[in-house]
Write a protein that holds these residues in place. Structure first.
Motif, PDB file in Angstrom:
ATOM      1  N   ARG A  95     117.513  25.126 -18.928  1.00  0.00           N
ATOM      2  CA  ARG A  95     118.354  24.449 -19.892  1.00  0.00           C
ATOM      3  C   ARG A  95     119.306  23.580 -18.899  1.00  0.00           C
ATOM      4  NH1 ARG A  95     118.957  28.876 -23.688  1.00  0.00           N
ATOM      5  NH2 ARG A  95     120.734  29.555 -22.678  1.00  0.00           N
ATOM      6  N   ASN A  98     118.266  20.131 -17.259  1.00  0.00           N
ATOM      7  CA  ASN A  98     118.326  18.949 -18.156  1.00  0.00           C
ATOM      8  C   ASN A  98     117.334  17.894 -17.887  1.00  0.00           C
ATOM      9  OD1 ASN A  98     119.805  17.599 -20.167  1.00  0.00           O
ATOM     10  ND2 ASN A  98     120.888  16.426 -18.760  1.00  0.00           N
ATOM     11  N   TYR A  99     116.109  18.250 -18.194  1.00  0.00           N
ATOM     12  CA  TYR A  99     114.965  17.616 -17.873  1.00  0.00           C
ATOM     13  C   TYR A  99     115.001  16.314 -18.764  1.00  0.00           C
ATOM     14  CZ  TYR A  99     113.406  21.218 -15.075  1.00  0.00           C
ATOM     15  OH  TYR A  99     113.294  22.251 -13.722  1.00  0.00           O
ATOM     16  N   ASP A 100     114.457  15.297 -18.172  1.00  0.00           N
ATOM     17  CA  ASP A 100     114.365  14.062 -18.939  1.00  0.00           C
ATOM     18  C   ASP A 100     113.238  14.181 -19.943  1.00  0.00           C
ATOM     19  OD1 ASP A 100     116.410  12.745 -17.755  1.00  0.00           O
ATOM     20  OD2 ASP A 100     114.938  12.170 -16.079  1.00  0.00           O
ATOM     21  N   PRO A 126     115.031  17.811 -24.911  1.00  0.00           N
ATOM     22  CA  PRO A 126     115.015  16.848 -23.823  1.00  0.00           C
ATOM     23  C   PRO A 126     114.993  15.294 -24.590  1.00  0.00           C
ATOM     24  CG  PRO A 126     112.985  17.755 -24.264  1.00  0.00           C
ATOM     25  CD  PRO A 126     113.557  18.709 -25.237  1.00  0.00           C
ATOM     26  N   ARG A 127     115.324  14.569 -23.868  1.00  0.00           N
ATOM     27  CA  ARG A 127     115.254  13.164 -24.484  1.00  0.00           C
ATOM     28  C   ARG A 127     113.644  12.671 -24.735  1.00  0.00           C
ATOM     29  NH1 ARG A 127     116.527   8.758 -19.931  1.00  0.00           N
ATOM     30  NH2 ARG A 127     118.087  10.268 -19.503  1.00  0.00           N
TER      31      ARG A 127
END
Length: 508
Positions: A95, A98-100, A126-127
């Motif tokens: 977590r 913070n992977y795109d 994620p985004r």
């Protein structure tokens, strides 16, 4: 994918290359600068295959994260199994990275919103999120709601709204108000059906080469099988139960080669741990005699001689069997390449290169059935038959896949009266596995949902009795269960056709 705001379910039918499509989308986002860090979550057995595909086809330099240390946050592009990433030792670091973009293969494992996997992905948020699955619904349309909510919450409303608008009540897998649901799903799901494409798979021809055992081999097979069954049926805590997994391997080895079985019998006789040492030594001595003139090796050599200039891969599960085959081929004047898991990566590449450029035969263990594309070959010989249909499919899939331009021949070697003959009867005649598209057998086994693995079920039914009539009846029951699972799978495909029609059915 751009129209879907970077969050979608990629739901193509099996065999249409979702891995490649995911790689194309991921590469596009990386080139645009929209994605700098990415996490790909796949079954543990496919981690290396994904890593190789993403590098070879897209020059995306992923690392595989295993063990307690992991690569979370240390490397921008990481591949892991979902089980490893969501483990309590790792989930905080995952977590924190913070992977795109997060890509989840076999995402049908997230259909239940109560599972740790679903909650883990939901918490990551994620985004960009891509879920890959050919089976969005198996038992209940709630599963479709759960997947949709993961990627774009609110797309089909709250669950109470979804239930009111789309669930028919009497059948949890059949929607009502289908046109409206289909319209809503277009904003979150991409699905291509085989009928919508121009993809043509090369034809596949399958034959069984029945190997006639000599009287000594038949007698020995029966004697070792009886020994295995008696040991396994012993009371809990008895020696046979302590050696359970070794006995499973021994039963498999007999279906492969006496050289492989002899080795295990000898090891058990040296460390019997309560088993009958005298009986084990006698069986080991008989296996050594049988290994000197195996009927199966002779049948294999004759079959290879008839192939002419065609290249072939001979698959076996065991190194001892592989050594016997390689030696027999050399004695017959054929120099083979050998491929197994104990080779270094450079040695593996050299073996495959020799096979590709000059040698007619590759003798491979299961290591060659994973993550390798060998479309320059058109013949697969299963010297022994894994009890797990997925392993059989992996072998064939190295050759019979997108890009294969020639008909593929699959030759299965088996002897009547063996456990492999029962398995082959189910796979070939009952569920017609060899007619299925790559990936479909996994869906069928998923619909079957046994208490243990398919291999466990096969071994249990074999060892329950030594009476051939009882075994025949028990395996016939297993075949009936799997035939029902196949029908369930095809019904499921039809139901999904209501929501995801081919281009010719859009207005129905």
């Amino acid at each position: 994918m751009g129209d879907l705001n970077g969050r979608a379910i990629l739901a193509d039918e099996v065999g249409l290359g979702k891995t490649i499509e995911a790689g194309i989308i991921l590469k596009e986002y990386v080139l645009r600068g929209a994605v700098r860090t990415a996490l790909v979550l796949v079954p543990a057995s496919l981690c290396e295959q994904w890593r190789a595909e993403l590098w070879e086809k897209f020059e995306l330099d992923f690392v595989v994260s295993r063990g307690p240390a992991g690569q979370w946050g240390r490397h921008p592009l990481v591949i892991s199994s979902l089980e490893t990433a969501r483990h309590e030792r790792h989930r905080r670091r995952v977590r924190g990275a913070n992977y795109d973009m997060v890509v989840v293969d076999e995402a049908h494992r997230l259909r239940n919103h109560l599972t740790l996997g679903w909650k883990f992905i939901n918490d990551l948020n994620p985004r960009y999120l891509m879920l890959l699955t050919a089976t969005q619904v198996q038992n209940d349309l709630r599963e479709l709601y759960n997947l949709t909510t993961l990627v774009q919450p609110g797309t089909v409303g709250t669950f109470s709204q979804f239930r009111r608008d789309f669930l028919s009540g009497h059948d949890k897998r059949a929607p009502r108000n289908t046109p409206k649901l289909r319209s809503l799903l277009r904003s979150v799901m991409i699905r291509t059906r085989r009928v919508d494409t121009d993809i043509v798979f090369a034809p596949r021809r399958v034959e069984t080469l029945w190997v006639t055992q000599n009287p000594a081999e038949r007698r020995l097979y029966r004697q070792v099988s009886d020994f295995v069954a008696e040991a396994v049926r012993a009371d809990e805590g008895a020696p046979g139960r302590r050696h359970y997994f070794t006995l499973v391997v021994l039963q498999k080895e007999m279906g492969s080669s006496w050289a492989a079985a002899r080795s295990t019998l000898e090891k058990l006789s040296h460390s019997p741990d309560g088993l009958d040492t005298r009986r084990l030594k006698l069986l080991a001595a008989r296996a050594e005699e049988a290994a000197a003139h195996q009927s199966k090796v002779r049948a294999l050599l004759k079959r290879i001689a008839r192939l002419g200039s065609q290249k072939c891969i001979v698959f076996t599960q065991f190194r001892a069997s592989q050594d016997s085959i390689v030696e027999a081929l050399r004695q017959s004047g054929i120099e083979p390449a050998a491929f197994h898991g104990e080779l270094g990566w450079r040695e593996k590449e050299e073996a495959l290169d020799r096979f590709r450029t000059s040698l007619p035969v590759l003798v491979s263990t299961e290591a060659g059935g994973e993550g390798r594309n060998l479309q320059f070959c058109q013949v697969v010989i299963n010297y022994d038959l894994p009890w797990n249909p997925m392993r059989v499919e992996q072998r064939i899939g190295r050759v019979h896949r997108l890009g294969q331009k020639h008909p593929v021949r699959v030759i299965n070697l088996a002897s009547r009266g063996t456990i492999e003959a029962y398995v082959l009867e189910i796979l070939e005649r009952k569920i017609r596995m060899f007619e299925l598209v790559v990936g479909e057998i996994e869906e069928i086994l998923g619909a079957w949902q046994p208490h243990g693995s398919f291999e466990d079920e096969v071994f249990r039914r074999w060892t329950e009795s030594s009476d051939p009539r009882v075994r025949k009846r028990r395996f016939a029951e297993l075949a009936q269960h799997l035939m029902y699972a196949r029908r369930q799978y095809h019904d499921q495909k039809e139901r999904q056709g209501w929501l995801f029609p081919s281009s010719g059915r859009e207005d129905e």
